[in-house]
Design an enzyme around this catalytic site. Structure first.
Site, short mmCIF file in Angstrom:
data_model
loop_
_atom_site.label_atom_id
_atom_site.label_comp_id
_atom_site.label_asym_id
_atom_site.label_seq_id
_atom_site.Cartn_x
_atom_site.Cartn_y
_atom_site.Cartn_z
N ASP A 164 -0.56 6.04 5.44
CA ASP A 164 -1.44 5.79 4.29
C ASP A 164 -1.06 6.77 3.19
O ASP A 164 -1.01 7.99 3.42
CB ASP A 164 -2.90 5.97 4.70
CG ASP A 164 -3.85 5.71 3.54
OD1 ASP A 164 -3.55 4.81 2.73
OD2 ASP A 164 -4.88 6.39 3.45
N THR A 165 -0.78 6.25 2.01
CA THR A 165 -0.44 7.09 0.86
C THR A 165 -1.62 7.09 -0.12
O THR A 165 -2.46 6.18 -0.10
CB THR A 165 0.81 6.56 0.14
OG1 THR A 165 0.56 5.22 -0.32
CG2 THR A 165 2.01 6.56 1.08
N ARG A 220 2.77 -4.32 4.22
CA ARG A 220 2.03 -3.07 4.35
C ARG A 220 2.69 -2.24 5.45
O ARG A 220 2.89 -2.71 6.56
CB ARG A 220 0.56 -3.36 4.72
CG ARG A 220 -0.30 -2.12 4.99
CD ARG A 220 -0.47 -1.30 3.72
NE ARG A 220 -1.53 -0.31 3.83
CZ ARG A 220 -1.40 0.88 4.43
NH1 ARG A 220 -0.24 1.22 4.96
NH2 ARG A 220 -2.41 1.72 4.44
N GLU A 248 -3.97 6.49 -3.33
CA GLU A 248 -4.12 5.26 -4.11
C GLU A 248 -3.65 5.48 -5.55
O GLU A 248 -3.95 6.49 -6.18
CB GLU A 248 -5.58 4.80 -4.12
CG GLU A 248 -6.12 4.43 -2.75
CD GLU A 248 -5.47 3.19 -2.18
OE1 GLU A 248 -4.78 2.47 -2.95
OE2 GLU A 248 -5.64 2.93 -0.99
N ARG A 257 -1.39 -9.72 4.96
CA ARG A 257 -0.16 -8.98 4.67
C ARG A 257 0.66 -8.77 5.95
O ARG A 257 0.09 -8.57 7.03
CB ARG A 257 -0.48 -7.61 4.05
CG ARG A 257 -1.23 -7.71 2.74
CD ARG A 257 -1.58 -6.34 2.20
NE ARG A 257 -2.46 -5.59 3.09
CZ ARG A 257 -2.99 -4.40 2.80
NH1 ARG A 257 -2.71 -3.82 1.65
NH2 ARG A 257 -3.78 -3.79 3.67
N ASP A 291 2.57 2.59 -0.06
CA ASP A 291 2.64 1.96 1.27
C ASP A 291 2.60 0.43 1.22
O ASP A 291 2.42 -0.21 2.25
CB ASP A 291 1.51 2.48 2.16
CG ASP A 291 0.14 2.36 1.50
OD1 ASP A 291 -0.04 1.46 0.67
OD2 ASP A 291 -0.73 3.21 1.78
#
Length: 358
Positions: free
Chosen positions: A165-166, A160, A168, A210, A146
């Site tokens: 949300d992917t 971002r 980690e 970001r 992401d």
């Protein structure tokens, strides 16, 4: 000269003037008619004054006044027709920006409504609006599923993806989570296709500086694709950046039902994040149950076999060692991600889990 001959001469003069007037009328279209009408009116007035002085009724004055009225009427008709022709031949020129704004403010037409006049549009107003909020970007390098780095308006930015949300893969102090590598590879593969655009929402940046947004690869949105493949969950839903939240949640529901990606592991993806330790428990339980079922299925019980336990191999240091980033780049290994051969914290200056990024 006799009185009759004078009368004939006067009549001839009038006819001569009439012919002259007709010729002038054929040549002059606009103000000539008005000039002629004025001249005839003035001439008629003079004849009227002469007749009045002689106590006689002047017929020529009446004729001249009548002709003047006719020419004046022709003048008015000609002006009116000319204005109408000008309106048809030369429509008003409306600036392009004003036309687009008018189209965007137009009320949506019902499917059952009957249009009484044709409506001409040059583009879809919704697409026009979205494209105004998009910025062309160029990929620099991928980070994880992401997050990535790109060139935005000539400046290097860390981007971002919004509302997703992917797992980690490069976060310092966090082990590589299930489906993290798949999500990272999928994102990088899509970004390498090019034709990238960043669609911004209301708030442009997060607390880390970001850029936040929705990334378009051609006519497909990367945020949606990650949800469809089961590589991401809907997360970090904060006002006012909620433009596509309903759309994303619908896609996530479909992926959950299909059991793809992160949704294939029970209790792995939850509202507060990813729980790899929870995801491993059902697998261990299933394996133990299968072993017990296999043992109970034998007709004759056999003596338990001695289980030979082999000691776990001790972790060995990576045989790949780069003295500095120049060596890593020369070897074609840069960037180095945490957990990969050659990665060392000393080479990771910003401690983001990626060494030798530039």
């Amino acid at each position: 000269m006799s009185r009759g001959s004078n009368k004939n001469i006067g009549t001839a003069k009038i006819l001569g003037f009439v012919f002259i007037i007709m010729i002038v009328l054929a040549i002059i279209q606009y103000f000539g008619l008005l000039i002629i009408a004025g001249g005839l009116g003035y001439w008629g007035y003079k004849r009227y004054q002469i007749g009045k002085a002689a106590n006689q009724k002047s017929k020529s004055a009446t004729v001249l006044f009548s002709l003047a009225s006719i020419f004046f009427v022709f003048f008015l008709i000609n002006i009116t027709v000319h204005k109408d022709e000008t309106k048809v031949a030369a429509p008003a020129i409306v600036p392009v920006e004003q036309t687009v704004k008018t189209e965007l403010k137009a009320e949506p037409v019902s499917a059952n409504a009957v249009q009484t006049s044709p409506v001409v549009t040059t583009a879809d107003p919704a697409k026009e609006t979205n494209q105004k909020n998009r910025l062309p970007i160029t990929l620099i390098e991928g980070t994880d599923g992401d997050t990535f780095k790109a060139l935005v308006e000539g400046k290097e930015e860390k981007i971002r993806l919004l509302l997703v949300d992917t797992p980690e893969s490069v976060k310092q102090g966090t082990p590589v989570q299930p489906f993290a590598k798949e999500a990272s590879d999928f994102t990088l593969k899509q970004l390498k296709k090019g034709n990238l655009e960043l669609e911004l929402d209301i708030s442009e940046r997060d607390k880390y500086g970001r850029l936040l947004g929705y990334v378009w690869v051609g006519d497909k949105m990367l945020n949606e694709q990650l949800l469809e493949q089961g590589y991401a969950r809907v997360a970090y839903v904060y006002q006012p950046n909620v433009k596509y939240v309903d759309q994303f949640e619908a896609i996530q529901t479909t992926a959950k039902k299909a059991g793809v990606g992160i949704w294939s592991l029970e209790n792995y993806a939850q509202e507060d994040g990813f729980h790899e330790q929870v995801a491993k428990k059902p697998t261990a339980t299933v394996n133990s149950e299968n072993k017990q079922n296999n043992l109970s299925s034998h007709a004759k019980p056999s003596a338990p076999k001695k289980e030979i336990v082999k000691p776990a191999p001790e972790p060995t240091e990576s045989t790949v060692f780069y003295k500095n980033c120049s060596e890593a780049k020369a070897d074609g290994a840069a960037p180095l991600y945490e957990g990969e051969p050659g990665y060392r914290p000393k080479l990771d200056r910003d401690h983001d889990g990626v060494a030798c990024e530039r």
